[in-house]
Design an enzyme around this catalytic site. Structure first.
Site, PDB file in Angstrom:
ATOM      1  N   GLY A 137       0.804  -1.210   0.000  1.00  0.00           N
ATOM      2  CA  GLY A 137       0.000   0.000   0.000  1.00  0.00           C
ATOM      3  C   GLY A 137       0.840   1.266   0.000  1.00  0.00           C
ATOM      4  N   HIS A 138       0.179   2.368  -0.332  1.00  0.00           N
ATOM      5  CA  HIS A 138       0.826   3.685  -0.390  1.00  0.00           C
ATOM      6  C   HIS A 138       0.359   4.507   0.794  1.00  0.00           C
ATOM      7  CE1 HIS A 138       2.012   7.643  -1.897  1.00  0.00           C
ATOM      8  NE2 HIS A 138       2.721   7.035  -2.828  1.00  0.00           N
TER       9      HIS A 138
END
Length: 305
Positions: A137-138
């Site tokens: 994820g970011h």
């Protein structure tokens, strides 16, 4: 020019000290690479790529949230230092062309890793909060991660709100575009888990190729997570000419190599030679640096002929 990574205080670092070399060759550009830099309490410590990844924080950012720290899949500490070193050498060569004078450059795995923190550093300096691992994820974009499909994994990279609306429409979930938890990226970051509760079970129902084609048609950035054999055999890699073959003198057979990733006037430089054997060019390099045969033999530990 010369590139070296001799440990500070070693006999080789003294033999090839820049002060001595530059006295004989004032135009010489030397790049010194180290693990932790020229100053500070770790300056004399030995180090490898993985120790730099740990000490400079990368491993604290890599891995699943509830899992252990994980190193990057390839030697990003080593490679980062090499690339920043190349940028420094290029600047030094331009300066030498202007002034005729060489220069002593230094960088390290540690410094280079800090320079690559980019948005992680910005967020920490702004909030004072300690970042945590997010898997694929970011920290500031959602959805922007890998999702399990029926037969593999697919990365979905939604970088703005318009792309999010395109994504949910393509997936048959148009109501999510009007859900106040998801209408803006900042809201989606806050409600990451709630959004993924909709996306994850759906994406797991069909193969990667199905979702790739669907999202490509919708203009949503997405890519399958490929293995290296798939990458090297892909039409995109072939079209770019990124895998070349060169004869290897030791085996007499062909050796595949990844080409230089920059083209000049649309032409990619050829792969000219196979990787050298250990010490294959040492005598030649010492001769270019001005050492005579006896001096070269002494440095290389062999008798002069």
């Amino acid at each position: 020019m010369a590139v070296e990574n001799f440990r500070p205080g070693s006999s080789l670092s003294r033999t090839f000290a820049y002060e001595e070399l530059s006295a004989r060759h004032p135009h010489l550009v030397v790049l010194h690479l180290s693990a932790f830099g020229e100053q500070g309490p770790l300056a004399s410590e030995p180090g490898y790529d993985m120790t730099a990844q740990a000490a400079a924080g990368l491993m604290s950012l890599t891995g699943e949230p509830d899992g252990p720290p994980v190193k990057a899949g390839y030697a990003i500490g080593d490679l980062g230092a090499a690339l920043f070193g190349l940028a420094g050498v290029t600047a030094a060569l331009v300066e030498r062309a202007r002034t005729g004078k060489g220069q002593y450059l230094t960088t390290s795995l540690y410094e280079s890793q800090l320079a690559l923190h980019v948005n992680w550093a910005t967020a920490h300096f702004a909030t004072g909060e300690r970042p945590t691992r997010l898997g694929s994820g970011h920290p500031s974009l959602v959805p922007y991660q890998a999702y399990a499909t029926a037969d593999g994994h697919l990365v979905v990279a939604v970088g703005n709100d318009a792309l999010f609306r395109s994504l949910v429409a393509a997936l048959g979930l148009p109501a999510l575009a009007d859900d106040p938890r998801f209408t803006t990226n900042s809201a989606r970051v806050t409600h990451r888990d709630a959004l993924n509760a909709h996306l994850e079970p759906l994406l797991a129902t069909r193969p990667t190729a199905h979702w790739s084609a669907l999202l490509q048609e919708a203009g949503v950035p997405a890519a399958p997570v490929r293995h290296l054999d798939e990458v090297y055999a892909s039409p995109q890699t072939e079209a770019l000419g990124m895998v070349r073959t060169v004869d290897h003198p030791a085996t007499g057979g062909p050796l595949r190599q990844v080409a230089f990733p920059v083209s000049f006037q649309g032409v990619r430089p050829p792969v000219r030679t196979a990787p050298p054997a250990l010490g294959e060019h040492s005598a030649e390099i010492l001769t270019e640096l001005g050492y005579d045969e006896a001096e070269s033999a002494r440095i290389l530990g062999g008798p002069a002929s």
